[in-house]
Design a protein around this motif. Structure first.
Motif, PDB file in Angstrom:
ATOM      1  N   ILE A  44      42.177  61.890 -77.479  1.00 39.84           N
ATOM      2  CA  ILE A  44      43.541  62.150 -76.979  1.00 39.84           C
ATOM      3  C   ILE A  44      44.596  61.270 -77.653  1.00 39.84           C
ATOM      4  O   ILE A  44      45.745  61.670 -77.809  1.00 39.84           O
ATOM      5  CB  ILE A  44      43.615  62.041 -75.436  1.00 39.84           C
ATOM      6  CG1 ILE A  44      44.991  62.516 -74.951  1.00 39.84           C
ATOM      7  CG2 ILE A  44      43.330  60.629 -74.939  1.00 39.84           C
ATOM      8  CD1 ILE A  44      45.028  63.115 -73.600  1.00 39.84           C
ATOM      9  N   ASP A  45      44.191  60.080 -78.090  1.00 42.53           N
ATOM     10  CA  ASP A  45      45.147  59.199 -78.765  1.00 42.53           C
ATOM     11  C   ASP A  45      45.083  59.292 -80.287  1.00 42.53           C
ATOM     12  O   ASP A  45      46.106  59.228 -80.952  1.00 42.53           O
ATOM     13  CB  ASP A  45      44.894  57.744 -78.346  1.00 42.53           C
ATOM     14  CG  ASP A  45      45.260  57.514 -76.896  1.00 42.53           C
ATOM     15  OD1 ASP A  45      46.463  57.538 -76.603  1.00 42.53           O
ATOM     16  OD2 ASP A  45      44.361  57.349 -76.064  1.00 42.53           O
ATOM     17  N   GLN A  46      43.878  59.395 -80.821  1.00 36.69           N
ATOM     18  CA  GLN A  46      43.716  59.310 -82.284  1.00 36.69           C
ATOM     19  C   GLN A  46      43.412  60.646 -82.945  1.00 36.69           C
ATOM     20  O   GLN A  46      43.213  60.694 -84.160  1.00 36.69           O
ATOM     21  CB  GLN A  46      42.586  58.309 -82.626  1.00 36.69           C
ATOM     22  CG  GLN A  46      42.750  56.935 -81.995  1.00 36.69           C
ATOM     23  CD  GLN A  46      44.008  56.212 -82.441  1.00 36.69           C
ATOM     24  OE1 GLN A  46      44.672  56.602 -83.399  1.00 36.69           O
ATOM     25  NE2 GLN A  46      44.359  55.136 -81.750  1.00 36.69           N
ATOM     26  N   GLY A  47      43.338  61.710 -82.169  1.00 36.18           N
ATOM     27  CA  GLY A  47      42.957  63.006 -82.730  1.00 36.18           C
ATOM     28  C   GLY A  47      44.143  63.851 -83.160  1.00 36.18           C
ATOM     29  O   GLY A  47      45.283  63.370 -83.261  1.00 36.18           O
ATOM     30  N   THR A  48      43.867  65.136 -83.429  1.00 35.89           N
ATOM     31  CA  THR A  48      44.891  66.064 -83.908  1.00 35.89           C
ATOM     32  C   THR A  48      45.663  66.639 -82.708  1.00 35.89           C
ATOM     33  O   THR A  48      45.620  67.833 -82.437  1.00 35.89           O
ATOM     34  CB  THR A  48      44.230  67.192 -84.736  1.00 35.89           C
ATOM     35  OG1 THR A  48      43.101  67.688 -83.998  1.00 35.89           O
ATOM     36  CG2 THR A  48      43.783  66.699 -86.083  1.00 35.89           C
ATOM     37  N   TYR A  49      46.337  65.749 -82.006  1.00 35.07           N
ATOM     38  CA  TYR A  49      47.119  66.071 -80.803  1.00 35.07           C
ATOM     39  C   TYR A  49      48.143  67.162 -81.103  1.00 35.07           C
ATOM     40  O   TYR A  49      48.767  67.109 -82.150  1.00 35.07           O
ATOM     41  CB  TYR A  49      47.818  64.796 -80.327  1.00 35.07           C
ATOM     42  CG  TYR A  49      48.434  64.880 -78.959  1.00 35.07           C
ATOM     43  CD1 TYR A  49      47.705  64.532 -77.837  1.00 35.07           C
ATOM     44  CD2 TYR A  49      49.746  65.318 -78.803  1.00 35.07           C
ATOM     45  CE1 TYR A  49      48.263  64.613 -76.575  1.00 35.07           C
ATOM     46  CE2 TYR A  49      50.310  65.406 -77.537  1.00 35.07           C
ATOM     47  CZ  TYR A  49      49.557  65.051 -76.434  1.00 35.07           C
ATOM     48  OH  TYR A  49      50.117  65.130 -75.187  1.00 35.07           O
ATOM     49  N   PRO A  50      48.352  68.157 -80.259  1.00 35.04           N
ATOM     50  CA  PRO A  50      47.790  68.317 -78.914  1.00 35.04           C
ATOM     51  C   PRO A  50      46.433  69.047 -78.893  1.00 35.04           C
ATOM     52  O   PRO A  50      45.930  69.310 -77.809  1.00 35.04           O
ATOM     53  CB  PRO A  50      48.850  69.183 -78.218  1.00 35.04           C
ATOM     54  CG  PRO A  50      49.362  70.063 -79.320  1.00 35.04           C
ATOM     55  CD  PRO A  50      49.328  69.230 -80.566  1.00 35.04           C
ATOM     56  N   TYR A  51      45.901  69.372 -80.056  1.00 28.81           N
ATOM     57  CA  TYR A  51      44.631  70.124 -80.089  1.00 28.81           C
ATOM     58  C   TYR A  51      43.458  69.158 -79.968  1.00 28.81           C
ATOM     59  O   TYR A  51      42.698  68.961 -80.929  1.00 28.81           O
ATOM     60  CB  TYR A  51      44.561  70.990 -81.347  1.00 28.81           C
ATOM     61  CG  TYR A  51      45.686  71.992 -81.385  1.00 28.81           C
ATOM     62  CD1 TYR A  51      45.635  73.149 -80.612  1.00 28.81           C
ATOM     63  CD2 TYR A  51      46.826  71.765 -82.151  1.00 28.81           C
ATOM     64  CE1 TYR A  51      46.683  74.056 -80.603  1.00 28.81           C
ATOM     65  CE2 TYR A  51      47.878  72.670 -82.151  1.00 28.81           C
ATOM     66  CZ  TYR A  51      47.796  73.808 -81.372  1.00 28.81           C
ATOM     67  OH  TYR A  51      48.841  74.706 -81.361  1.00 28.81           O
ATOM     68  N   VAL A  52      43.353  68.547 -78.836  1.00 28.48           N
ATOM     69  CA  VAL A  52      42.367  67.500 -78.589  1.00 28.48           C
ATOM     70  C   VAL A  52      41.797  67.691 -77.185  1.00 28.48           C
ATOM     71  O   VAL A  52      42.275  68.547 -76.433  1.00 28.48           O
ATOM     72  CB  VAL A  52      43.021  66.096 -78.679  1.00 28.48           C
ATOM     73  CG1 VAL A  52      43.507  65.811 -80.087  1.00 28.48           C
ATOM     74  CG2 VAL A  52      44.190  65.968 -77.686  1.00 28.48           C
ATOM     75  N   THR A  53      40.830  66.879 -76.828  1.00 30.41           N
ATOM     76  CA  THR A  53      40.381  66.888 -75.447  1.00 30.41           C
ATOM     77  C   THR A  53      41.180  65.825 -74.678  1.00 30.41           C
ATOM     78  O   THR A  53      42.100  65.219 -75.230  1.00 30.41           O
ATOM     79  CB  THR A  53      38.846  66.688 -75.359  1.00 30.41           C
ATOM     80  OG1 THR A  53      38.432  66.921 -74.012  1.00 30.41           O
ATOM     81  CG2 THR A  53      38.414  65.302 -75.810  1.00 30.41           C
ATOM     82  N   SER A  54      40.832  65.578 -73.418  1.00 31.26           N
ATOM     83  CA  SER A  54      41.681  64.696 -72.605  1.00 31.26           C
ATOM     84  C   SER A  54      41.101  63.296 -72.474  1.00 31.26           C
ATOM     85  O   SER A  54      41.612  62.490 -71.701  1.00 31.26           O
ATOM     86  CB  SER A  54      41.844  65.298 -71.212  1.00 31.26           C
ATOM     87  OG  SER A  54      42.300  66.614 -71.322  1.00 31.26           O
ATOM     88  N   SER A  55      40.036  62.999 -73.216  1.00 34.21           N
ATOM     89  CA  SER A  55      39.389  61.693 -73.082  1.00 34.21           C
ATOM     90  C   SER A  55      39.431  60.938 -74.405  1.00 34.21           C
ATOM     91  O   SER A  55      40.103  61.351 -75.341  1.00 34.21           O
ATOM     92  CB  SER A  55      37.943  61.891 -72.619  1.00 34.21           C
ATOM     93  OG  SER A  55      37.225  62.619 -73.597  1.00 34.21           O
ATOM     94  N   SER A  56      38.700  59.836 -74.472  1.00 34.86           N
ATOM     95  CA  SER A  56      38.687  58.977 -75.662  1.00 34.86           C
ATOM     96  C   SER A  56      37.296  58.954 -76.288  1.00 34.86           C
ATOM     97  O   SER A  56      36.515  58.032 -76.031  1.00 34.86           O
ATOM     98  CB  SER A  56      39.090  57.546 -75.275  1.00 34.86           C
ATOM     99  OG  SER A  56      40.317  57.567 -74.595  1.00 34.86           O
ATOM    100  N   PRO A  57      36.974  59.961 -77.095  1.00 37.14           N
ATOM    101  CA  PRO A  57      35.636  59.993 -77.702  1.00 37.14           C
ATOM    102  C   PRO A  57      35.405  58.906 -78.746  1.00 37.14           C
ATOM    103  O   PRO A  57      34.262  58.659 -79.131  1.00 37.14           O
ATOM    104  CB  PRO A  57      35.586  61.363 -78.391  1.00 37.14           C
ATOM    105  CG  PRO A  57      36.702  62.159 -77.826  1.00 37.14           C
ATOM    106  CD  PRO A  57      37.749  61.174 -77.409  1.00 37.14           C
ATOM    107  N   THR A  58      36.463  58.258 -79.247  1.00 37.95           N
ATOM    108  CA  THR A  58      36.275  57.255 -80.302  1.00 37.95           C
ATOM    109  C   THR A  58      35.590  56.006 -79.723  1.00 37.95           C
ATOM    110  O   THR A  58      35.463  55.857 -78.505  1.00 37.95           O
ATOM    111  CB  THR A  58      37.637  56.886 -80.932  1.00 37.95           C
ATOM    112  OG1 THR A  58      38.568  56.647 -79.883  1.00 37.95           O
ATOM    113  CG2 THR A  58      38.157  58.007 -81.799  1.00 37.95           C
TER     114      THR A  58
END
Ligand code: IMP
Length: 416
Positions: free
Chosen positions: A231-245
């Motif tokens: 949600i913070d480091q991904g291709t926002y807004p096409y992301v999920t709602s959590s922090s997979p990193t």
């Protein structure tokens, strides 16, 4: 005595389940730190295939402790089904070795109903976004600890009272049902599940993990989804709602960053993405279709065809930075057997300028620059062109490829 985070480097579906299962053989604890049943981790043992949505991928070894962290969101019905399904298949699983954080959040039936259609993002429709939304909003959320307590009924009544007007307006409440009747319906549906899950709920996951680390145990922190869905480091807004990193492993389990020794990034030998959003190296031609078919690139959770494209080195370099990768596990290399040449995106052109970095904010204007590499016939041996492919990945990313997977089975793996 190593603490290893296993993280997806692309848009999820990199094969983390298989890698975690493999590493789990020598581990004491496998702990999952985020996401919910939007994930689908596939583990193949001999002729048996296991698809896991909530439970950590180390479950197939009977002696491992499994933890589900506070960063997770859980659909009780799916989790109970998963536990019972594993038991039916002879996997020994129970509260003695599966511990679920009391701070993980419950995905309620209305979360799933709101998310059902997938929307603009093309979500998995599992209620992930609406559940994390309530978690962030704070007053209308239900945590696993609340869920299994005797006070759940009162808590549910409170939450339904607050939500009822909106849920009715959105058409989530069945026609003609009063607030009281809707709350009663949810309670009837959920209370047997709460009773089942009660013994699994644990308020001490951070202590359990940190004590295990103090004692020199081998711990694997299992990520779901991938770096570009963060949600913070991904291709926002096409992301999920959590922090997979990798940082999500710390907040999602209650472990300090200084306790982590290794961060293993799992990367497919090509790239895939499910759902909407930019994908610069996407192959929309016959070759893409061939890779999709050979690689079985259909969502584990939703069955949707995955979009397929060439390997993107700037993405791997980005993942190396964001996660602090110490090694790479390359998966599904066999899917490219016989394809010649194989292309690798080594950089981008944006507005006439070349960059070797992943231009995350300019993807609409970024043109991939490809390098062609001679293909290989058999990825089960690291030699010839396949060796050159791996060495090129290592050279360009600066991260050693220590694991190579060339098939779904545990045995189809080479450790370097
Ligand atoms: P959500 O997580 O269901 O909200 O979906 C948000 C985006 O993340 C969509 O593009 C999904 O396809 C994608 N996504 C979520 N979980 C996974 C996964 O486990 N693998 C691949 N894509 C995922």
């Amino acid at each position: 005595m190593t603490v290893t985070v296993v993280v997806g480097t692309q848009w999820g579906d990199e094969g983390k389940g298989k890698i975690v299962d493999m590493l789990a053989e020598d581990a004491d604890i496998i702990a999952r730190y985020g996401g919910g049943n939007n994930a689908g981790h596939t583990v193949v043992v001999g002729s048996e295939t296991f698809k896991l949505h909530h439970i950590p991928s180390g479950v197939l070894y009977p002696d491992k402790l499994l933890a589900m962290g506070n960063g997770m969101v859980i659909t009780p019905e799916v989790l109970v089904g998963e536990i019972e399904g594993l038991k039916e298949r002879g996997i020994e699983i129970g509260p003695h070795r599966l511990r679920i954080s009391n701070h993980a959040h419950v995905i309620m039936p209305y979360h799933q109903a709101i998310d059902g259609g997938g929307g603009k993002i093309g979500t998995t429709g599992r209620g992930i976004g609406p559940c994390y939304q309530d978690k962030a909003e704070r007053t209308e959320a239900i945590r696993m600890g609340d869920f299994v307590k005797p006070g759940f009924r009162n808590r549910l009544w409170e939450v339904v009272e607050a939500k009822f007007p909106v849920l009715s307006f959105m058409g989530v409440v069945p026609e003609g049902l009063s607030q009281k009747a809707y709350a009663a319906l949810l309670y009837e549906q959920l209370s047997p599940l709460a009773e089942f899950l009660g013994p699994y709920i644990d308020g001490h996951i951070p202590e359990i993990l940190n004590t295990a680390i103090d004692l020199g145990k081998e711990v694997i922190l299992e990520g779901a989804q991938g770096t570009l869905l963060d949600i913070d480091q991904g291709t926002y807004p096409y992301v999920t709602s959590s922090s997979p990193t990798a940082g999500g492993a710390c907040t999602g389990l209650g472990i300090g960053p200084t306790r982590i020794d290794e961060v293993t990034g799992v990367a497919k030998a090509y790239t895939t993405r499910v759902g909407n959003g930019p994908f610069p190296t996407e192959l929309t031609d016959e070759l893409g279709e061939k890779i999709r078919i050979v690689g079985g690139e259909y969502g584990t959770t939703t069955g949707r065809p995955r979009r397929v494209g060439w390997l993107d080195i700037p993405i791997l370099k980005y993942a190396a930075i964001i996660n602090g990768l110490t090694q790479l596990a390359l998966t599904k290399a066999d899917v490219l057997n016989g394809i010649n040449p194989v292309k690798v995106c080594v950089g981008y052109e944006v507005d006439g300028r070349r960059t070797d970095a992943f231009p995350i904010d300019d993807l609409d204007r970024a043109k991939p620059i490809y390098e062609e590499i001679q293909g290989w016939r058999d990825a089960s041996r690291i030699e010839g062109n396949f060796r050159r492919y791996i060495e090129r990945i290592e050279g360009l990313t600066g991260v050693p490829v220590t694991i190579v997977s060339y098939g779904p089975d545990r045995r189809d793996t080479i450790l370097r």
